[in-house]
Design an enzyme around this catalytic site. Sequence first.
Site, PDB file in Angstrom:
ATOM      1  N   ARG A 190       0.655  -0.931   0.092  1.00 36.34           N
ATOM      2  CA  ARG A 190      -0.009   0.632  -0.216  1.00 36.34           C
ATOM      3  C   ARG A 190       0.808   1.617   0.366  1.00 36.34           C
ATOM      4  O   ARG A 190       0.861   2.158  -1.237  1.00 36.34           O
ATOM      5  CB  ARG A 190      -0.717   0.371   1.349  1.00 36.34           C
ATOM      6  N   ASP A 191       1.482   1.756   0.983  1.00 31.62           N
ATOM      7  CA  ASP A 191       2.486   3.199   1.063  1.00 31.62           C
ATOM      8  C   ASP A 191       3.542   2.768   0.147  1.00 31.62           C
ATOM      9  O   ASP A 191       3.842   4.077  -0.061  1.00 31.62           O
ATOM     10  CB  ASP A 191       2.755   3.104   2.420  1.00 31.62           C
ATOM     11  N   HIS A 218       6.331   4.717  11.845  1.00 34.77           N
ATOM     12  CA  HIS A 218       5.968   5.082  10.640  1.00 34.77           C
ATOM     13  C   HIS A 218       7.143   5.878   9.892  1.00 34.77           C
ATOM     14  O   HIS A 218       6.376   7.125  10.315  1.00 34.77           O
ATOM     15  CB  HIS A 218       5.015   5.030   9.982  1.00 34.77           C
ATOM     16  N   HIS A 276      10.165   6.931   7.084  1.00 31.96           N
ATOM     17  CA  HIS A 276      10.623   7.136   6.232  1.00 31.96           C
ATOM     18  C   HIS A 276      12.238   7.555   6.012  1.00 31.96           C
ATOM     19  O   HIS A 276      12.299   8.216   7.331  1.00 31.96           O
ATOM     20  CB  HIS A 276      10.625   8.365   5.441  1.00 31.96           C
ATOM     21  N   CYS A 320       6.271   9.864  -1.201  1.00 30.84           N
ATOM     22  CA  CYS A 320       5.092  10.782  -0.106  1.00 30.84           C
ATOM     23  C   CYS A 320       4.348  11.762  -1.514  1.00 30.84           C
ATOM     24  O   CYS A 320       5.483  12.988  -1.644  1.00 30.84           O
ATOM     25  CB  CYS A 320       5.243  11.215   1.332  1.00 30.84           C
ATOM     26  N   ASN A 335       9.278   3.861   2.671  1.00 32.93           N
ATOM     27  CA  ASN A 335       9.369   3.615   4.174  1.00 32.93           C
ATOM     28  C   ASN A 335      11.129   2.950   4.086  1.00 32.93           C
ATOM     29  O   ASN A 335      11.571   2.847   3.717  1.00 32.93           O
ATOM     30  CB  ASN A 335       8.700   2.422   4.014  1.00 32.93           C
TER      31      ASN A 335
END
Lengths: 294, 294
Positions: free
Chosen positions: A11-12, A202, A204, A235, A244
């Site tokens: 997903r991300d 979470h 990055h 992002c 990530n």
Amino acid sequence: MSVEIVEVGPRDGLQNHPATLPTEQKAELVRRAVVAGSRRVEVTSFVNPAKVPKLADADELMAIVRDEPDLVPIGLAMNERGLNRAIAARVAEVNFVVIVSDTFCRRNQGMSSAEAVAEVLRLLPMARDHGLGTSVTIGATFGCPFEGEIPLERVLRVVDNLEPAAPDEVALADTIGVAVPSQVQRAFAAVRERTSANLRGHFHNTRNLGLANVLAAVGAGARAIDASVGGIGGCPFAPAATGNVATEDVVYALERSGISTGVSQDAAIDNARWLSGVFGTQLPGMLSRSGGFP
Amino acid sequence: MSVEIVEVGPRDGLQNHPATLPTEQKAELVRRAVVAGSRRVEVTSFVNPAKVPKLADADELMAIVRDEPDLVPIGLAMNERGLNRAIAARVAEVNFVVIVSDTFCRRNQGMSSAEAVAEVLRLLPMARDHGLGTSVTIGATFGCPFEGEIPLERVLRVVDNLEPAAPDEVALADTIGVAVPSQVQRAFAAVRERTSANLRGHFHNTRNLGLANVLAAVGAGARAIDASVGGIGGCPFAPAATGNVATEDVVYALERSGISTGVSQDAAIDNARWLSGVFGTQLPGMLSRSGGFP
């Protein structure tokens, strides 16, 4: 001591990666993550396909992977329509998002931060009534691309305001990759005082501090860490933000620090190499190039 | 609180980088580092030019930069011949190297670890007699590509054995980039008990933990950190090892953690962009792509 790695690559990672994967390869990414040892996988997001075409196959992808043994599929939802789709698709957990700064929250999900909190307070009990696990990711906790510094007090206010919904888990997210470990340590320690929810981190790797922040979060009580195979991602509202933290790198950092993850380092490296081959490009994660040690 | 950044790009960086710079551009790299705020710069190494052709211009380069205002030029030496060249070239400091593991030490400098210690005990007083600052870098402190894990006791024995020479500074080096912060913290804390020398940390970002280890070292008493413009470098005996931590990334990590470095972040980013332009390739450091924050 053990920490759970939540695989967010499908997903991300994929949502913000330049290249696109066909649905069947997304399903393979999910399966590979589970085989490597991640049970919780953020499979997709139930958002407007016109706005996020890369995740337009959310229902189809969930139909393929839903009954995968050992998989705890997570779906992201930002409104009632998304939640209903997630329920119909039979996710095991729903992840809501609140961004601390209003500007960023409006651009991300068309509402102010307070409105996003109100939406979670309304929707989360519905998710729970359907037997779903619930988590809320608090975005831009450590800084906002539009508003700059975010005082910790604003984050704590969001946490407090979410408390009536009693989410199973709260994540503090460094959405644009600006945090340093001392800031992460302070934030997790303070949030831990305010909620009985499990904490997730979470991060990055935009400024090369991703793993430093992971270790700081774990040291301050995070019980789960988001990571993506190969470190894919980005992002959309912070063009320079890189992916990530990479799953295989997080496994190395935690396991060599004496913290078990349940994820096989060899399998995680193998997954990163596979994905690098699928894309035909080098991915940001380092362990697939360096190998483990000793 | 403040920490000194020692710029090692011209030596450790360029020695192990695929591309080569002409001497005049090396001199510009040194000057730019000083303008950005680093005073101590590892300019070159006085080794056999046949063995390390990239540094064959050591004497010539020193002649160009020696009288640069504010520069404290450091030269590496591994034997008496190298030390004499360094003295003649008018370095302000000499840096000796001892690698903890015998296999690695023999490959690097043709002697066992104990022999390298003996050489330092013999040469360091000569350097001091010439008015030079003295430091010893202890390589492979956190792991060896040939011997695997290195017990901390072996590192401490090297530190103890070096004590009679009373070096001004001792550096613990993660030559192949395998350390994690808890290990770094333990090592620096233990070494601090054994010596009154200033401590310096030297980290490679091979497994994405470079900045995490920098912060751990600083937290445990390191007063100086080695870094290279753009994160250039590598390790000839560990082919997958990537460069030193990038100067511009270290500046961000430390300054945003409230630790002053005396180095301008903008100038450090500018230097990395300049070097990237000279090489015509993207370099590993991240801040030159992400920019600072806020």
